[in-house]
Design a protein around this motif. Sequence first.
Motif, PDB file in Angstrom:
ATOM      1  N   ARG A 154       0.801  -1.212   0.000  1.00  0.00           N
ATOM      2  CA  ARG A 154       0.000   0.000   0.000  1.00  0.00           C
ATOM      3  C   ARG A 154       0.844   1.277   0.000  1.00  0.00           C
ATOM      4  NH1 ARG A 154      -5.110  -1.287   0.329  1.00  0.00           N
ATOM      5  NH2 ARG A 154      -5.729   0.879   0.672  1.00  0.00           N
ATOM      6  N   ARG A 155       2.163   1.111  -0.026  1.00  0.00           N
ATOM      7  CA  ARG A 155       3.022   2.289  -0.171  1.00  0.00           C
ATOM      8  C   ARG A 155       3.128   2.721  -1.632  1.00  0.00           C
ATOM      9  NH1 ARG A 155       8.370  -0.008   2.351  1.00  0.00           N
ATOM     10  NH2 ARG A 155       7.654  -1.689   0.970  1.00  0.00           N
ATOM     11  N   HIS A 156       2.726   1.852  -2.537  1.00  0.00           N
ATOM     12  CA  HIS A 156       2.812   2.137  -3.965  1.00  0.00           C
ATOM     13  C   HIS A 156       1.414   2.192  -4.561  1.00  0.00           C
ATOM     14  CE1 HIS A 156       7.188   1.698  -4.049  1.00  0.00           C
ATOM     15  NE2 HIS A 156       7.029   0.648  -3.246  1.00  0.00           N
ATOM     16  N   TYR A 157       1.296   2.936  -5.665  1.00  0.00           N
ATOM     17  CA  TYR A 157      -0.016   3.214  -6.236  1.00  0.00           C
ATOM     18  C   TYR A 157      -0.043   2.909  -7.735  1.00  0.00           C
ATOM     19  CZ  TYR A 157      -0.674   5.877  -1.919  1.00  0.00           C
ATOM     20  OH  TYR A 157      -0.756   6.255  -0.599  1.00  0.00           O
ATOM     21  N   ARG A 158      -1.190   2.454  -8.171  1.00  0.00           N
ATOM     22  CA  ARG A 158      -1.479   2.370  -9.592  1.00  0.00           C
ATOM     23  C   ARG A 158      -2.026   3.715 -10.039  1.00  0.00           C
ATOM     24  NH1 ARG A 158       1.153  -1.564 -12.206  1.00  0.00           N
ATOM     25  NH2 ARG A 158       1.022  -3.548 -11.082  1.00  0.00           N
ATOM     26  N   LEU A 159      -1.496   4.230 -11.132  1.00  0.00           N
ATOM     27  CA  LEU A 159      -1.877   5.555 -11.608  1.00  0.00           C
ATOM     28  C   LEU A 159      -2.659   5.450 -12.908  1.00  0.00           C
ATOM     29  CD1 LEU A 159       1.627   7.202 -11.114  1.00  0.00           C
ATOM     30  CD2 LEU A 159      -0.293   7.269  -9.514  1.00  0.00           C
ATOM     31  N   SER A 160      -3.606   6.326 -13.082  1.00  0.00           N
ATOM     32  CA  SER A 160      -4.350   6.383 -14.343  1.00  0.00           C
ATOM     33  C   SER A 160      -4.838   7.803 -14.567  1.00  0.00           C
ATOM     34  CB  SER A 160      -5.530   5.407 -14.337  1.00  0.00           C
ATOM     35  OG  SER A 160      -6.416   5.715 -13.268  1.00  0.00           O
ATOM     36  N   LEU A 161      -5.021   8.153 -15.833  1.00  0.00           N
ATOM     37  CA  LEU A 161      -5.523   9.480 -16.169  1.00  0.00           C
ATOM     38  C   LEU A 161      -7.018   9.571 -15.889  1.00  0.00           C
ATOM     39  CD1 LEU A 161      -3.798  10.245 -19.604  1.00  0.00           C
ATOM     40  CD2 LEU A 161      -3.226  11.235 -17.379  1.00  0.00           C
ATOM     41  N   THR A 162      -7.427  10.711 -15.385  1.00  0.00           N
ATOM     42  CA  THR A 162      -8.848  11.001 -15.231  1.00  0.00           C
ATOM     43  C   THR A 162      -9.383  11.499 -16.574  1.00  0.00           C
ATOM     44  OG1 THR A 162      -8.400  13.283 -14.613  1.00  0.00           O
ATOM     45  CG2 THR A 162      -8.487  11.658 -12.823  1.00  0.00           C
ATOM     46  N   ALA A 163     -10.665  11.785 -16.633  1.00  0.00           N
ATOM     47  CA  ALA A 163     -11.245  12.346 -17.857  1.00  0.00           C
ATOM     48  C   ALA A 163     -10.549  13.654 -18.212  1.00  0.00           C
ATOM     49  CB  ALA A 163     -12.748  12.559 -17.670  1.00  0.00           C
ATOM     50  N   LYS A 164     -10.246  14.467 -17.197  1.00  0.00           N
ATOM     51  CA  LYS A 164      -9.534  15.721 -17.442  1.00  0.00           C
ATOM     52  C   LYS A 164      -8.125  15.441 -17.963  1.00  0.00           C
ATOM     53  CE  LYS A 164      -8.093  20.017 -15.168  1.00  0.00           C
ATOM     54  NZ  LYS A 164      -8.089  20.785 -13.881  1.00  0.00           N
ATOM     55  N   GLY A 165      -7.497  14.423 -17.421  1.00  0.00           N
ATOM     56  CA  GLY A 165      -6.158  14.062 -17.881  1.00  0.00           C
ATOM     57  C   GLY A 165      -6.153  13.599 -19.321  1.00  0.00           C
ATOM     58  N   ARG A 166      -7.188  12.867 -19.709  1.00  0.00           N
ATOM     59  CA  ARG A 166      -7.259  12.402 -21.094  1.00  0.00           C
ATOM     60  C   ARG A 166      -7.523  13.556 -22.049  1.00  0.00           C
ATOM     61  NH1 ARG A 166      -6.367   7.459 -21.955  1.00  0.00           N
ATOM     62  NH2 ARG A 166      -6.473   5.922 -20.274  1.00  0.00           N
ATOM     63  N   GLN A 167      -8.255  14.536 -21.598  1.00  0.00           N
ATOM     64  CA  GLN A 167      -8.448  15.733 -22.421  1.00  0.00           C
ATOM     65  C   GLN A 167      -7.118  16.470 -22.616  1.00  0.00           C
ATOM     66  OE1 GLN A 167     -11.455  18.026 -20.442  1.00  0.00           O
ATOM     67  NE2 GLN A 167     -13.161  16.789 -21.214  1.00  0.00           N
ATOM     68  N   ALA A 168      -6.330  16.553 -21.547  1.00  0.00           N
ATOM     69  CA  ALA A 168      -5.019  17.202 -21.649  1.00  0.00           C
ATOM     70  C   ALA A 168      -4.121  16.444 -22.628  1.00  0.00           C
ATOM     71  CB  ALA A 168      -4.367  17.270 -20.275  1.00  0.00           C
ATOM     72  N   PHE A 169      -4.168  15.101 -22.536  1.00  0.00           N
ATOM     73  CA  PHE A 169      -3.360  14.310 -23.471  1.00  0.00           C
ATOM     74  C   PHE A 169      -3.814  14.533 -24.908  1.00  0.00           C
ATOM     75  CE2 PHE A 169      -3.391  10.460 -26.095  1.00  0.00           C
ATOM     76  CZ  PHE A 169      -2.025  10.373 -26.345  1.00  0.00           C
ATOM     77  N   ALA A 170      -5.121  14.548 -25.144  1.00  0.00           N
ATOM     78  CA  ALA A 170      -5.632  14.714 -26.506  1.00  0.00           C
ATOM     79  C   ALA A 170      -5.148  16.027 -27.116  1.00  0.00           C
ATOM     80  CB  ALA A 170      -7.156  14.654 -26.504  1.00  0.00           C
ATOM     81  N   LYS A 171      -5.144  17.094 -26.325  1.00  0.00           N
ATOM     82  CA  LYS A 171      -4.668  18.379 -26.840  1.00  0.00           C
ATOM     83  C   LYS A 171      -3.177  18.333 -27.169  1.00  0.00           C
ATOM     84  CE  LYS A 171      -8.076  21.241 -24.390  1.00  0.00           C
ATOM     85  NZ  LYS A 171      -8.286  22.286 -23.351  1.00  0.00           N
ATOM     86  N   LEU A 172      -2.391  17.723 -26.287  1.00  0.00           N
ATOM     87  CA  LEU A 172      -0.959  17.594 -26.542  1.00  0.00           C
ATOM     88  C   LEU A 172      -0.698  16.736 -27.772  1.00  0.00           C
ATOM     89  CD1 LEU A 172       0.387  17.020 -22.916  1.00  0.00           C
ATOM     90  CD2 LEU A 172       1.015  18.926 -24.413  1.00  0.00           C
ATOM     91  N   ASP A 173      -1.436  15.647 -27.883  1.00  0.00           N
ATOM     92  CA  ASP A 173      -1.225  14.722 -28.992  1.00  0.00           C
ATOM     93  C   ASP A 173      -1.553  15.383 -30.326  1.00  0.00           C
ATOM     94  OD1 ASP A 173      -0.513  12.044 -29.835  1.00  0.00           O
ATOM     95  OD2 ASP A 173      -2.618  11.769 -30.353  1.00  0.00           O
ATOM     96  N   HIS A 174      -2.671  16.101 -30.375  1.00  0.00           N
ATOM     97  CA  HIS A 174      -3.049  16.783 -31.610  1.00  0.00           C
ATOM     98  C   HIS A 174      -2.041  17.861 -31.974  1.00  0.00           C
ATOM     99  CE1 HIS A 174      -7.498  15.536 -30.873  1.00  0.00           C
ATOM    100  NE2 HIS A 174      -6.837  14.611 -31.540  1.00  0.00           N
TER     101      HIS A 174
END
Length: 309
Positions: free
Chosen positions: A91-111
């Motif tokens: 429990r000292r380590h975490y699985r990370l994932s993008l939120t909906a806001k994070g995916r929007q940020a990625f989409a803008k960077l990718d485009h």
Amino acid sequence: MSLSCSDGEIAAVRAFNRAYTKKLGVLEEHMHKSPYSLSEARVIYELAHRDDVTAKEIGGQLGLDPGYLSRIMQNFEETGLISRKALASDRRHYRLSLTAKGRQAFAKLDHASQDQVAAMLAGLSAADRARLTEAMATIERLLDLGHAPTPAILRDPRPGDMGYVVQSHGSLYASEYGFDATFEALVAEIVAKYITSFDAARERCWIADIDGRAVGSVFLVRHNDEVAKLRLLLVDPLGRGQGIGQRLVAECIAFARARGYRRITLWTQSILLAARKIYQDAGFKLVASEPHRSFGQSLIGETWERELA
């Protein structure tokens, strides 16, 4: 530092790095007019393409300092770009994932990145774009940038492949061994004879192919009813390190045995150390050697043979 590196080679690489980073704008404070630095954008990219990844895994992939990466992750969590879930096993380590806001940020960077590269390539001809991407693939392979090589396939020759065999032999042997144009002429003669006198029942050519590009070749031709001759084994630098040469020779041996030959013979040069090792490992024996002056060089020609009975 390798003593074989010249000052000119080092200067050329550094000059390329400066020019390319300027061209891509990676020295600017933020990527593609976004709020994110280059490192932050790379982290977002990794999160977008990997499910339930840990910070340690991302850090290992990108080579980022753990403390610096921790600050990036804390900022992303505070701004709502990522979510974290503790590992059941630790429990000292975490699985990370993008939120909906994070995916929007990625989409803008990718485009934005897509548009930037498209604009850079738009000014080049199709031939120059092909040269550029091939050169980039060569850089990735030579510097071992972490991409698993695409496995080669061995196939029959297609229209244009015989020209590749002649050109690749001429250029590679000139650059790597100093052979002159008479060697390319010899290769052209061998290829022309194969085409005009081809015996489909007892002869064959294989082309090594990676992603549609020829990266190697070998021929097995009839010498007489009992003896086959292995000719024109070559592996392009883009295909080296994958065992392609060994596979090509193995195909020749299997084909020769299936067609009833009792022996395979070949002629090579003592300076072709990688090829000689392939032949030796495949069971060929050196049976004769003789000095000669050919292709603008003083060489030692060697005859190798392998019994098939």
